[in-house]
Design an enzyme around this catalytic site. Structure first.
Site, short mmCIF file in Angstrom:
data_model
loop_
_atom_site.label_atom_id
_atom_site.label_comp_id
_atom_site.label_asym_id
_atom_site.label_seq_id
_atom_site.Cartn_x
_atom_site.Cartn_y
_atom_site.Cartn_z
N LYS A 124 53.16 28.22 36.91
CA LYS A 124 53.17 29.69 37.04
C LYS A 124 54.10 30.09 38.19
CE LYS A 124 49.71 31.54 39.56
NZ LYS A 124 50.13 32.36 40.69
N ASN A 125 54.02 29.36 39.31
CA ASN A 125 54.76 29.78 40.51
C ASN A 125 56.22 29.38 40.49
OD1 ASN A 125 52.43 30.96 41.32
ND2 ASN A 125 51.91 29.43 42.88
N ARG A 160 50.79 40.22 43.21
CA ARG A 160 51.67 40.39 44.36
C ARG A 160 53.04 39.77 44.11
NH1 ARG A 160 49.18 40.92 48.45
NH2 ARG A 160 50.81 40.16 49.80
N ARG A 215 48.55 38.88 53.82
CA ARG A 215 49.76 38.54 53.03
C ARG A 215 50.82 39.64 53.07
NH1 ARG A 215 48.01 35.95 47.42
NH2 ARG A 215 50.10 35.05 47.57
N ILE A 225 54.67 41.38 53.56
CA ILE A 225 55.99 40.95 53.06
C ILE A 225 57.08 41.29 54.08
CG2 ILE A 225 55.36 41.09 50.60
CD1 ILE A 225 56.92 43.80 50.53
N LEU A 227 58.65 39.54 56.18
CA LEU A 227 59.81 38.62 56.26
C LEU A 227 60.78 38.84 55.10
CD1 LEU A 227 57.85 35.42 57.34
CD2 LEU A 227 59.23 36.94 58.79
N ASP A 246 46.74 25.67 47.76
CA ASP A 246 46.25 25.99 46.40
C ASP A 246 45.36 24.90 45.82
OD1 ASP A 246 49.27 27.75 45.33
OD2 ASP A 246 47.64 28.28 46.66
C1 EPZ Z 1 53.01 31.58 47.30
O1 EPZ Z 1 52.50 32.81 47.77
C2 EPZ Z 1 52.20 31.24 46.06
N1 EPZ Z 1 52.42 32.28 45.05
C3 EPZ Z 1 50.72 31.13 46.42
O2 EPZ Z 1 50.03 30.72 45.24
C4 EPZ Z 1 50.56 30.04 47.48
O3 EPZ Z 1 49.20 29.97 47.86
C5 EPZ Z 1 51.44 30.39 48.70
O4 EPZ Z 1 52.82 30.55 48.28
C6 EPZ Z 1 51.39 29.31 49.76
O5 EPZ Z 1 51.81 28.10 49.23
C7 EPZ Z 1 53.56 32.27 44.33
O6 EPZ Z 1 54.43 31.44 44.50
C8 EPZ Z 1 53.70 33.34 43.30
P1 EPZ Z 1 53.70 32.72 51.50
P2 EPZ Z 1 53.33 33.62 48.89
O7 EPZ Z 1 54.66 33.85 51.63
O8 EPZ Z 1 54.77 33.37 48.76
C9 EPZ Z 1 52.59 34.75 55.62
C10 EPZ Z 1 48.38 30.82 43.66
O9 EPZ Z 1 47.22 30.47 43.77
N2 EPZ Z 1 53.70 35.68 55.35
O10 EPZ Z 1 54.24 31.33 51.47
O11 EPZ Z 1 52.84 35.03 48.85
C11 EPZ Z 1 51.43 34.91 54.65
O12 EPZ Z 1 50.56 35.92 55.08
C12 EPZ Z 1 49.03 31.62 44.73
O13 EPZ Z 1 49.13 30.50 42.69
C13 EPZ Z 1 54.04 36.63 56.31
O14 EPZ Z 1 53.42 36.72 57.36
O15 EPZ Z 1 52.81 32.94 50.22
C14 EPZ Z 1 50.79 33.55 54.67
O16 EPZ Z 1 49.91 33.47 55.77
C15 EPZ Z 1 48.03 32.08 45.74
N3 EPZ Z 1 55.07 37.49 56.06
C16 EPZ Z 1 51.96 32.59 54.90
O17 EPZ Z 1 53.03 33.42 55.38
C17 EPZ Z 1 55.79 37.44 54.90
O18 EPZ Z 1 56.73 38.25 54.73
C18 EPZ Z 1 52.44 31.88 53.65
O19 EPZ Z 1 52.61 32.87 52.66
C19 EPZ Z 1 55.44 36.47 53.93
C20 EPZ Z 1 54.39 35.59 54.19
#
Ligand code: EPZ
Length: 426
Positions: free
Chosen positions: A22-23, A96, A125, A127, A129, A311
């Protein structure tokens, strides 16, 4: 809302086939916006999030066609024109990952209006960044009534350092940079296999990306990209979930069409807690979990790839309820990803949660109960608990699991589980 009725205590035996990731599929559909030519994507999982992404593309004025194939769906997309560069709140709040259209829209069409994702069950979560990176590429950012308006009159290559590793942040900026003028370097980039798969697709479309899968990704911008055909990688989290299902039911399960190289940290921890798995990196695309393992408690800390994936944290917690001893599970990625612990406790698990740390004492007998899913991976952990529990378990709100697992009840039934879907209409 659909429910699952699971009668536990049956070891799983047989072969289960992993679907496309999916991801990896979600950013791939978004990447199709970067060209006016046809992009053909295969091994697309038949899960709700992908339907949501196709609805979003339709809202943008981009049609896509779907053909059912043996392994997943084949999705064809031709983003010739854009009617309406808006990702509406109604779709973004469902998923999201809709934010992944931001980079491609700004890069190709110079503008995008995307609803801010808002809160999520597992954490804030933000965005920020994604937006800081687009700003550094030359876009202007304006917040307006819960939306973010991003505009750019052509993007310019830049260097951007992620002060937090972000998977979709890396993917968004990598896609945007493919059409920027000059070179972009992303530092402290996410290394997930899904990021690498996206880079492979983009390079097939004529992009010039080096370093995907390492913390430093260099993208040399192009004036335009062309169409391509690409098959999505298998879902490593689905594969890990089924390995845990085989282990917790003391069965013998062949998990087929997976990529062992994407599961090294999960395989290492399964082995350390006593689960016998045949296969691994360098071998065929299949892993077999063998019966006869006595589970030992193990401390696990979630980390960005190649560390133990967040995950898989919920699924591993369920497994540790059956292990001898105390396991300390530390969740470093999201601030609220232990909601499954409360439901597991209702089934008899002994789990103490303190902030980002949970202590699981085992083994405890799990007894079937009425429980409720809260997010995608938590629901998978509750299915595992139901498979191991004595008696019947009813899991409510299984729409969470339908977001990321293709026909999980059919796949599990084929290997001996007693699991049926009770639809609302029933
Ligand atoms: C991706 O989410 C996955 N989703 C998530 O899978 C997965 O849990 C996550 O990466 C971590 O591996 C998809 O790929 C669609 P991140 P994402 O940005 O990209 C912080 C599932 O179960 N952050 O890597 O949204 C954030 O809050 C889902 O399939 C910021 O602070 O996660 C988190 O603490 C759930 N600012 C950390 O970084 C930002 O601009 C990692 O988040 C972006 C993120």
């Amino acid at each position: 809302m659909d429910k699952f009725l699971i009668t536990g205590g049956r070891p799983l035996h047989g072969r289960i086939v992993v679907s496309g990731a999916k991801n990896a599929a979600l950013p791939a559909l978004a990447a199709s916006l970067l060209t006016d030519q046809r992009v053909i994507l295969r091994n697309i999982p038949r899960v709700r999030d992908l339907s949501t992404m196709r609805s979003l593309l339709e809202d943008l004025g981009v049609d896509s066609s779907v053909t059912h194939e043996t392994h997943g769906n084949r999705v064809e997309i031709e983003a010739r024109q854009l009617l309406n560069p808006v990702a509406p709140y109604e779709l973004v709040k469902q998923m999201r990952a809709s934010v992944l259209v931001l980079g491609p829209l700004v890069a190709r069409f110079g503008k995008a209006r995307v609803s801010l994702p808002g809160g999520c069950a597992i954490g804030v979560r933000p965005i920020n960044l994604h937006l800081k990176g687009l700003e550094k590429l030359g876009a202007s950012i304006k917040f307006d009534h819960g939306y973010v308006d991003v505009k750019a009159d052509g993007l310019k290559g830049t260097d951007f350092y992620f002060d937090t590793i972000s998977v979709t942040g890396t993917e968004n900026l990598m896609m945007a940079a493919t059409l920027a003028e000059g070179v972009t370097v992303l530092e402290n980039a996410a290394r997930e296999p899904e990021v690498q798969d996206l880079a492979n697709l983009l390079n097939k479309m004529g992009a010039d990306i080096e370093g995907a899968g390492t913390p430093r990704i260099r993208i040399r911008g192009r004036s335009k990209l062309q169409g391509a055909e690409h098959s999505i990688i298998p879902d490593r989290i689905e594969a890990g979930t089924f390995l845990a299902a085989g282990a917790i039911t003391a069965g013998e399960l062949v998990v087929d069409r997976c990529i062992p190289e994407h599961l090294t940290s999960v395989l290492a921890d399964l082995e350390m807690c006593g689960v016998k798995v045949v296969g691994g990196p360098g071998g065929p695309q299949t892993l077999t979990v063998k019966a006869g393992s006595t589970l030992q408690a193990l401390d696990v800390t979630t980390q960005e790839y190649p560390g133990f994936p967040t995950d898989m944290q919920a699924q591993f917690m369920t497994l540790m309820t059956q292990a001898e001893g105390s396991s300390v599970i530390t969740e470093t990625i999201f601030e609220n990803r232990f909601m499954h612990a409360l439901e597991l406790a209702r089934m008899g698990a002994d789990i103490t949660v303190n902030g980002r740390r949970a202590v699981v004492r085992g083994p405890t007998l799990l007894s079937g109960a009425k429980i409720q899913a809260s997010d995608l991976r938590a629901s998978a952990s509750l299915v595992l608990a139901g498979l191991a529990a004595e008696g019947d378990t009813i899991i409510d709100r299984v729409y969470h699991i339908d977001r990321g697992y293709e026909r999980i009840e059919e796949k599990l039934t084929q290997v001996g589980a007693r699991i049926v879907r009770i639809s609302e209409s029933d």
